[in-house]
Scaffold this motif. Structure first.
Motif, PDB file in Angstrom:
ATOM      1  N   MET A   1      10.699  10.649  10.407  1.00 54.75           N
ATOM      2  CA  MET A   1       9.861  10.456   9.225  1.00 54.75           C
ATOM      3  C   MET A   1      10.713  10.461   7.964  1.00 54.75           C
ATOM      4  SD  MET A   1       7.134   9.798  10.439  1.00 54.75           S
ATOM      5  CE  MET A   1       7.486   9.488  12.143  1.00 54.75           C
TER       6      MET A   1
ATOM      7  N   LEU B   1       8.475   8.577   5.282  1.00 56.46           N
ATOM      8  CA  LEU B   1       7.045   8.815   5.509  1.00 56.46           C
ATOM      9  C   LEU B   1       6.733  10.302   5.542  1.00 56.46           C
ATOM     10  CD1 LEU B   1       6.041   6.212   8.226  1.00 56.46           C
ATOM     11  CD2 LEU B   1       5.323   6.285   5.861  1.00 56.46           C
TER      12      LEU B   1
ATOM     13  N   VAL C   1       5.130  13.447   4.428  1.00 63.66           N
ATOM     14  CA  VAL C   1       3.971  13.706   3.577  1.00 63.66           C
ATOM     15  C   VAL C   1       3.885  15.199   3.288  1.00 63.66           C
ATOM     16  CG1 VAL C   1       2.635  11.704   4.258  1.00 63.66           C
ATOM     17  CG2 VAL C   1       2.491  13.781   5.624  1.00 63.66           C
TER      18      VAL C   1
ATOM     19  N   ARG D   1       7.534  -0.518   0.467  1.00 64.78           N
ATOM     20  CA  ARG D   1       6.531  -1.220   1.261  1.00 64.78           C
ATOM     21  C   ARG D   1       7.044  -2.576   1.722  1.00 64.78           C
ATOM     22  NH1 ARG D   1       1.993  -0.948  -2.329  1.00 64.78           N
ATOM     23  NH2 ARG D   1       1.900  -3.215  -2.270  1.00 64.78           N
TER      24      ARG D   1
ATOM     25  N   ARG E   1       9.463  -1.929   4.627  1.00 64.24           N
ATOM     26  CA  ARG E   1       8.834  -1.409   5.847  1.00 64.24           C
ATOM     27  C   ARG E   1       8.504  -2.537   6.813  1.00 64.24           C
ATOM     28  NH1 ARG E   1       5.904   3.467   2.978  1.00 64.24           N
ATOM     29  NH2 ARG E   1       7.608   4.862   3.475  1.00 64.24           N
ATOM     30  N   TRP E   2       8.683  -2.215   8.083  1.00 64.64           N
ATOM     31  CA  TRP E   2       8.354  -3.088   9.210  1.00 64.64           C
ATOM     32  C   TRP E   2       9.290  -4.286   9.313  1.00 64.64           C
ATOM     33  CZ3 TRP E   2       5.492  -0.026  11.889  1.00 64.64           C
ATOM     34  CH2 TRP E   2       5.024  -0.450  13.107  1.00 64.64           C
TER      35      TRP E   2
ATOM     36  N   LEU F   1       8.253   1.140  13.546  1.00 67.12           N
ATOM     37  CA  LEU F   1       8.016   2.401  14.253  1.00 67.12           C
ATOM     38  C   LEU F   1       7.183   2.156  15.505  1.00 67.12           C
ATOM     39  CD1 LEU F   1       7.866   5.620  14.272  1.00 67.12           C
ATOM     40  CD2 LEU F   1       5.759   5.337  12.961  1.00 67.12           C
TER      41      LEU F   1
ATOM     42  N   ILE G   1      -2.242  -6.486  14.531  1.00 63.25           N
ATOM     43  CA  ILE G   1      -0.917  -7.118  14.495  1.00 63.25           C
ATOM     44  C   ILE G   1      -0.884  -8.127  13.348  1.00 63.25           C
ATOM     45  CG2 ILE G   1       0.767  -8.470  15.803  1.00 63.25           C
ATOM     46  CD1 ILE G   1      -0.353  -7.292  18.342  1.00 63.25           C
TER      47      ILE G   1
ATOM     48  N   ASP H   1      -2.458  -8.030  10.501  1.00 60.23           N
ATOM     49  CA  ASP H   1      -2.388  -7.521   9.120  1.00 60.23           C
ATOM     50  C   ASP H   1      -0.948  -7.243   8.684  1.00 60.23           C
ATOM     51  OD1 ASP H   1      -1.904  -5.023  10.254  1.00 60.23           O
ATOM     52  OD2 ASP H   1      -3.819  -4.141   9.667  1.00 60.23           O
ATOM     53  N   VAL H   2      -0.115  -6.822   9.630  1.00 59.21           N
ATOM     54  CA  VAL H   2       1.270  -6.546   9.239  1.00 59.21           C
ATOM     55  C   VAL H   2       2.040  -7.856   8.986  1.00 59.21           C
ATOM     56  CG1 VAL H   2       2.409  -6.381  11.492  1.00 59.21           C
ATOM     57  CG2 VAL H   2       3.160  -4.943   9.637  1.00 59.21           C
TER      58      VAL H   2
ATOM     59  N   ALA I   1       0.728  -9.070   5.599  1.00 54.10           N
ATOM     60  CA  ALA I   1       1.180  -8.212   4.497  1.00 54.10           C
ATOM     61  C   ALA I   1       2.606  -8.553   4.075  1.00 54.10           C
ATOM     62  CB  ALA I   1       1.088  -6.744   4.902  1.00 54.10           C
ATOM     63  N   HIS I   2       3.435  -8.980   5.033  1.00 58.06           N
ATOM     64  CA  HIS I   2       4.845  -9.214   4.701  1.00 58.06           C
ATOM     65  C   HIS I   2       5.218 -10.683   4.578  1.00 58.06           C
ATOM     66  CE1 HIS I   2       5.998  -5.011   4.872  1.00 58.06           C
ATOM     67  NE2 HIS I   2       5.239  -4.893   5.928  1.00 58.06           N
TER      68      HIS I   2
ATOM     69  N   ARG J   1      -5.112   9.759  -1.600  1.00 58.40           N
ATOM     70  CA  ARG J   1      -3.947  10.328  -2.289  1.00 58.40           C
ATOM     71  C   ARG J   1      -3.636   9.630  -3.601  1.00 58.40           C
ATOM     72  NH1 ARG J   1      -0.519  10.621   2.330  1.00 58.40           N
ATOM     73  NH2 ARG J   1      -0.982  12.514   3.437  1.00 58.40           N
TER      74      ARG J   1
ATOM     75  N   HIS K   1      -0.793   7.103  10.048  1.00 60.50           N
ATOM     76  CA  HIS K   1       0.661   7.196  10.006  1.00 60.50           C
ATOM     77  C   HIS K   1       1.282   5.819  10.232  1.00 60.50           C
ATOM     78  CE1 HIS K   1       3.653  10.244   9.850  1.00 60.50           C
ATOM     79  NE2 HIS K   1       4.363   9.574  10.727  1.00 60.50           N
ATOM     80  N   LEU K   2       0.796   5.159  11.271  1.00 58.71           N
ATOM     81  CA  LEU K   2       1.322   3.834  11.613  1.00 58.71           C
ATOM     82  C   LEU K   2       0.992   2.842  10.498  1.00 58.71           C
ATOM     83  CD1 LEU K   2       2.847   2.424  13.895  1.00 58.71           C
ATOM     84  CD2 LEU K   2       0.654   1.672  14.795  1.00 58.71           C
TER      85      LEU K   2
ATOM     86  N   ALA L   1       3.463   3.221   7.880  1.00 59.29           N
ATOM     87  CA  ALA L   1       4.775   2.729   8.303  1.00 59.29           C
ATOM     88  C   ALA L   1       4.815   1.203   8.259  1.00 59.29           C
ATOM     89  CB  ALA L   1       5.096   3.231   9.704  1.00 59.29           C
ATOM     90  N   LYS L   2       3.642   0.579   8.425  1.00 59.98           N
ATOM     91  CA  LYS L   2       3.601  -0.882   8.448  1.00 59.98           C
ATOM     92  C   LYS L   2       3.782  -1.490   7.063  1.00 59.98           C
ATOM     93  CE  LYS L   2       0.231  -2.644  11.298  1.00 59.98           C
ATOM     94  NZ  LYS L   2      -1.124  -2.581  11.912  1.00 59.98           N
ATOM     95  N   GLY L   3       3.689  -0.671   6.029  1.00 62.27           N
ATOM     96  CA  GLY L   3       3.895  -1.185   4.684  1.00 62.27           C
ATOM     97  C   GLY L   3       2.773  -2.095   4.220  1.00 62.27           C
ATOM     98  N   LEU L   4       1.537  -1.737   4.583  1.00 60.64           N
ATOM     99  CA  LEU L   4       0.390  -2.540   4.156  1.00 60.64           C
ATOM    100  C   LEU L   4       0.013  -2.187   2.719  1.00 60.64           C
ATOM    101  CD1 LEU L   4      -1.740  -1.985   7.377  1.00 60.64           C
ATOM    102  CD2 LEU L   4      -0.304  -3.956   6.862  1.00 60.64           C
ATOM    103  N   ASN L   5      -0.777  -3.041   2.114  1.00 60.59           N
ATOM    104  CA  ASN L   5      -1.300  -2.785   0.791  1.00 60.59           C
ATOM    105  C   ASN L   5      -2.164  -1.516   0.829  1.00 60.59           C
ATOM    106  OD1 ASN L   5      -3.238  -2.791  -1.375  1.00 60.59           O
ATOM    107  ND2 ASN L   5      -2.592  -4.886  -1.804  1.00 60.59           N
TER     108      ASN L   5
ATOM    109  N   TYR M   1      -5.882  -1.986   1.008  1.00 58.65           N
ATOM    110  CA  TYR M   1      -6.284  -2.478   2.326  1.00 58.65           C
ATOM    111  C   TYR M   1      -6.352  -1.309   3.315  1.00 58.65           C
ATOM    112  CZ  TYR M   1      -5.955  -5.037   6.744  1.00 58.65           C
ATOM    113  OH  TYR M   1      -6.168  -5.502   8.002  1.00 58.65           O
TER     114      TYR M   1
ATOM    115  N   TYR N   1      -8.726   0.985   7.089  1.00 58.79           N
ATOM    116  CA  TYR N   1      -8.331   2.036   8.015  1.00 58.79           C
ATOM    117  C   TYR N   1      -9.068   3.342   7.753  1.00 58.79           C
ATOM    118  CZ  TYR N   1      -4.475  -0.691   9.962  1.00 58.79           C
ATOM    119  OH  TYR N   1      -3.740  -1.648  10.611  1.00 58.79           O
TER     120      TYR N   1
END
Lengths: 342, 336
Positions: A59, A64, A66, A92, A95-96, A101, A120, A122-123, A126-127, B136, B234-235, B238-242, B245, B250
């Motif tokens: 982490m 990550l 927290v 952000r 990431r990925w 991960l 799958i 959305d990632v 997003a990028h 948060r 957590h995932l 890690a995925k770096g989403l907006n 979103y 989620y």
């Protein structure tokens, strides 16, 4: 695996990384100054008992952590650039693409209210931004096929999948953007041995196909022996030994590594489990000197005062233990053996 | 999705009608166990009005015969069930020649309208604020302000209603004090009438929203915190989403599910809580009807109104039950 160290270049450098958890009775030093490099295309195993800080280290690398956890110090350099202190929107975008991960406990790592394909998708979106629906569908189906899942999984919800299938969905997700580094956090530990084998094979296949660098976290020494190139042994927030996997299994130097390897059950004989002897110290208040002194069978006076520095006892094998000392001519000597021989 | 089979629908409808049958039976039974009866109440009312009623014995006997109260109880019960199936509740005792259905028919749309608006606003607002409270990235200032707004949660809706009337109707004169629409206005489907209805409905709706949104805020906050700790969050990070979103797809998406269940459970309380609010605002809904009927010992109206409120509640729960599999894919009523 046989390449010389100099020829390889590290994609990830971790320097003196510290991750602490705040508690009313003081900070828990979950990761207390770890150092290692991850080379391009290699798989590094990170092993140690439960609570030694393996996942927390992951982490810390992924940024990550927290609250109540925090990164208390150190550096994480990804391809030479520091990740610490990067603003969230910069992180952000990394990431990925750079750091993916494969989560611990894949059973609950998928959003129960979203279809596999959407999670799958959305990632990817997003990028990489919006893509034609047909292209994304083809791509996801290909990813599922790579991890050995049938196409019908595409439209399924997580609760319709078995544990092993969910774990493979997570692997498919991790490789969706061809990341530089994949961190597999106990990717197989919640599974039974048969499914474990399938998932481990999937991981190996994916790794060979993509040439991705990987950090595999786990406590299954047998699995590690087959999967990783180098292995780092963690104890109480510190890396006590790091070595090529063959060297570590053939000749573990640190007393804790020795105990870990001895603890692997043998089919031929029943032996008492040595590793449970002694107690682990309170992680809020580690003793001065060596972190392993309370459980070490070879503990010396020096261990209670001075923390042992990392020492390269053999090319690529670094041990943090006072048992090993460098002679003036550069050769290594085992203090305990040397005392016994003369 | 849409995993509702005919088998499930049939079973769920059976429960629905069973609920209504049991409540109808209770509505019939309770007045027969409780002290006092409709006829002596009516005679008492006539005595109050006229001072003296001649031949009251004869009148009572005549009515008893007319209402069939001399028949054995099972016969009365079956006749009552027969009437209910035809939705026939007889005549109001207090406003004699008016059929109960007419009174209810006038009031029901108002109650359904007010309730629908108030519950929708309460549910959406409460959950929205609860989500903000737990998220948060919410600015700290907002996290301090929201709990202040929840002070009303601890006071009864009638006090909130009186407070609102005092401030917004009496002191500021922004909204009318009572009624469902401006006096003298003819109900019609035009802008003027609709504006009047909205203006009159604001304070009653607000007093329901004010006292109940905190319940949803707290529930949602708790659910959001639980979801926050899930592995999939957590995932998602890690995925770096907006982050927005992640918040709605989620977190809120998963946290809202138990809230919908809670909505189905508390619907009955919400309906009964509205009775007093309607009365305070002289809102011409079921609450006012029931309240007036109780005061007048108007048994037939009480019976009819209670029955419709029960049907309303049971119907809402049924609807929530049937849409639940559409919002939670893990719930299907399909046997594979």
């Amino acid at each position: 695996m046989t390449e010389s160290k100099e020829a390889r270049h590290p994609v990830l450098k971790v320097r003196d990384l510290k991750v602490y958890y705040e508690t009313p009775k003081g900070d828990v030093l979950a990761v207390d100054g770890i150092n290692f490099d991850l080379y391009e295309g290699e798989t590094l195993g990170l092993v140690g008992e439960s609570g030694c800080g393996k996942s927390t280290a992951a982490m810390g690398i992924l940024q990550l952590v927290v609250p109540p956890g925090r990164i208390a110090g150190g550096e994480v350099l990804l391809e030479g650039h520091s990740l610490l202190g990067l603003p969230e929107n910069m992180l952000r975008s990394i990431r990925w693409i750079k750091l993916a991960l494969i989560p611990q406990g894949a059973m609950n790592s998928l959003n129960p209210t979203m279809k596999v394909c959407d999670q799958i998708k959305d990632v990817i979106i997003a990028h990489e931004g919006k893509r034609a629906r047909k292209d994304i569908r083809q791509r996801i189906l290909k990813l599922l096929a790579t991890v050995g899942l049938p196409g019908r999984v595409y439209d399924m919800y997580p609760h319709e999948l078995s544990g092993g299938m969910k774990q493979r969905v997570c692997i498919a997700m991790a490789i969706a953007l061809n990341p530089t580094i994949i961190i597999a956090d106990e990717a197989t530990s919640a599974l039974d041995v048969v499914v474990q084998r399938i998932v481990a094979q999937t991981l190996l296949k994916v790794k060979q196909a993509l040439g991705v660098s990987m950090i595999m976290i786990g406590h299954d020494m047998g699995l590690m022996a087959q999967m990783v190139d180098r292995i780092a042994v963690m104890y109480a927030g510190k890396i006590v030994e790091i070595a090529p996997v063959a060297d570590l299994f053939a000749n573990p130097r640190h007393p804790y590594s020795q105990l870990l390897i001895e603890s692997i059950p043998s089919l031929k004989e029943r032996k008492p489990l040595k590793i449970t002897e002694g107690i682990t110290h309170d992680p809020r208040n580690p003793p001065p000197g060596c972190i392993f002194q309370l459980r070490c069978p070879f503990v010396m006076d020096k261990c209670r005062v001075v923390a042992p520095p990392g020492l390269e006892v053999k090319p690529g094998q670094i041990v943090a233990c006072h048992l090993y000392q460098e002679n003036k001519d550069g050769s290594m000597v085992n203090v305990a053996n040397a005392a016994g021989n003369t | 999705m849409g995993g509702i089979t005919f088998g499930y629908l049939a079973r769920r409808l059976t429960v629905f009608f069973l609920t209504i049958w049991i409540s109808a039976t209770l509505i019939w039974l309770i007045p027969r166990v409780a002290p006092g009866d409709p006829i002596s109440a009516m005679v008492a009312r006539m005595t109050r009005q006229a001072g003296y009623v001649e031949n009251s014995d004869v009148i009572i006997e005549g009515w008893k015969a007319r209402f069939g109260l001399n028949d054995p109880l099972p016969v009365q019960y079956l006749r009552y069930l027969g009437n209910i199936i035809r939705l026939d509740f007889g005549y109001s005792l207090a406003f004699f020649p008016t059929p109960v259905n007419e009174i209810i028919g006038r009031a029901l749309p108002w109650t359904v309208g007010l309730l629908l608006v108030a519950i929708t606003i309460t549910f959406l607002l409460g959950n929205f604020l609860g989500a903000l409270l737990a998220w948060r990235q919410t600015p700290r200032l907002i996290k301090y302000i929201i709990p202040l707004g929840m002070i009303f949660t601890s006071i009864p809706s009638i006090l909130a209603a009186l407070f609102l009337i005092y401030v917004f109707a009496y002191m500021l004169d922004w909204f009318p004090m009572i009624g469902s629409y401006a006096r003298g206005m003819q109900p019609a489907f035009n802008m003027e009438f609709i504006a009047s209805v909205i203006k009159h409905g604001t304070l009653p709706a607000l007093s329901i929203v004010l006292v109940s949104f905190g319940y949803w805020t707290l529930g949602m906050r708790g659910m959001m915190v639980t979801v926050e700790g899930e592995d999939y969050m957590h995932l998602a990070r890690a995925k770096g989403l907006n982050p927005f979103y992640v918040l709605y797809r989620y977190m809120v998406r998963n946290a809202i599910l138990p809230q919908v269940t809670a909505l189905a459970i508390t619907l009955g309380t919400l309906v009964s809580g509205q009775v007093l609010v309607e009365y305070i605002f002289s809102y011409q809904g079921m609450g006012t009807v029931i309240f007036t009927a109780i005061r007048n010992q108007d048994y037939t109206v009480i019976q009819g109104a209670s029955f419709f409120v029960i049907v309303l509640t049971a119907l809402s729960v049924l609807i929530i039950d049937l849409i639940y599999p559409m919002i939670d894919p893990r719930i299907t009523y399909e046997r594979k």
